[in-house]
Scaffold this active site. Structure first.
Site, PDB file in Angstrom:
ATOM      1  N   SER A  26       0.882  -1.169   0.000  1.00 20.70           N
ATOM      2  CA  SER A  26       0.000   0.000   0.000  1.00 20.70           C
ATOM      3  C   SER A  26       0.916   1.214   0.000  1.00 20.70           C
ATOM      4  O   SER A  26       1.722   1.388   0.927  1.00 20.70           O
ATOM      5  CB  SER A  26      -0.880  -0.007   1.259  1.00 20.70           C
ATOM      6  N   SER A  27       0.838   2.040  -1.039  1.00 24.82           N
ATOM      7  CA  SER A  27       1.752   3.176  -1.167  1.00 24.82           C
ATOM      8  C   SER A  27       1.583   4.159  -0.014  1.00 24.82           C
ATOM      9  O   SER A  27       0.520   4.248   0.593  1.00 24.82           O
ATOM     10  CB  SER A  27       1.514   3.908  -2.485  1.00 24.82           C
TER      11      SER A  27
END
Length: 199
Positions: A47-48
């Protein structure tokens, strides 16, 4: 002029408050949701970090009612953020190459109640998801080694695509005469975009 770094009183900040990252993380990672760094979601994906996602969404300039493609949808967080931005008169399709992540991401998005957003497993041998007249906006959350022509061709007239190429974030705009313009918006690190298609 409003600074691109502003985080208060804008659509992106509202979206990120309305669609909390925590709900799109594995249980083991949820206590870390507030940290501004990439977090693992399994299957070798992440998840950025929130500031990176916010920067990409600001570049994308998603209008209400837009038709949006989210490439590398993963946990579904960016798909849900995009759905919040387009509203119920728009539509968002997330595509994810990994079948398990696609199923999990689809369930996460489903729980938001935003029925105009969905996630599908990417079609083998295809990049993106072509549609008549192209997409208004395309978000790509994985780094390609070179600009993929297959995705550029899916940007509709007046459309925008944000995509990392190696370590550089590019904005691709489709001009009224059909040409495209690419501009560089700084350095970032992303997981690699896996292409199994011949260009």
């Amino acid at each position: 002029m409003v600074s691109e770094l502003a985080t208060e009183h804008d659509d992106i900040a509202r979206a990120m408050r309305a669609v909390p990252r925590r709900e799109f993380l594995p249980r083991s990672q949820r206590p870390l949701a507030h940290q501004d760094r990439p977090l693992p979601i399994g299957r070798g994906q992440t998840s950025s970090q929130p500031t990176t996602v916010a920067a990409m969404l600001r570049l994308l300039r998603v209008p209400l009612g837009a038709r949006v493609l989210d490439v590398g949808a993963g946990s579904g967080w960016t798909t849900a953020l995009l759905a919040y931005l387009v509203g119920p008169h728009g539509s968002v399709l997330g595509v994810e190459r990994d079948g398990r992540l696609a199923s999990w991401g689809a369930a996460n998005v489903g729980r938001t109640g935003m029925q105009w957003a969905s996630i599908e497993q990417a079609t083998p041998g295809a990049l993106g998801h072509p549609r008549p007249n192209g997409w208004d906006r395309i978000l790509v959350s994985a780094a390609a080694p070179a600009l993929p022509r297959a995705l550029v061709d899916q940007v509709g007239y007046g459309g925008r695509m944000v995509i990392p190429i190696r370590t550089t974030l590019l904005l691709i705009e489709r001009l009224p005469d059909g040409r495209t313009r690419a501009t560089d918006h700084g350095g970032y690190r992303f997981v690699p975009l896996i292409e199994d298609v011949a260009e």
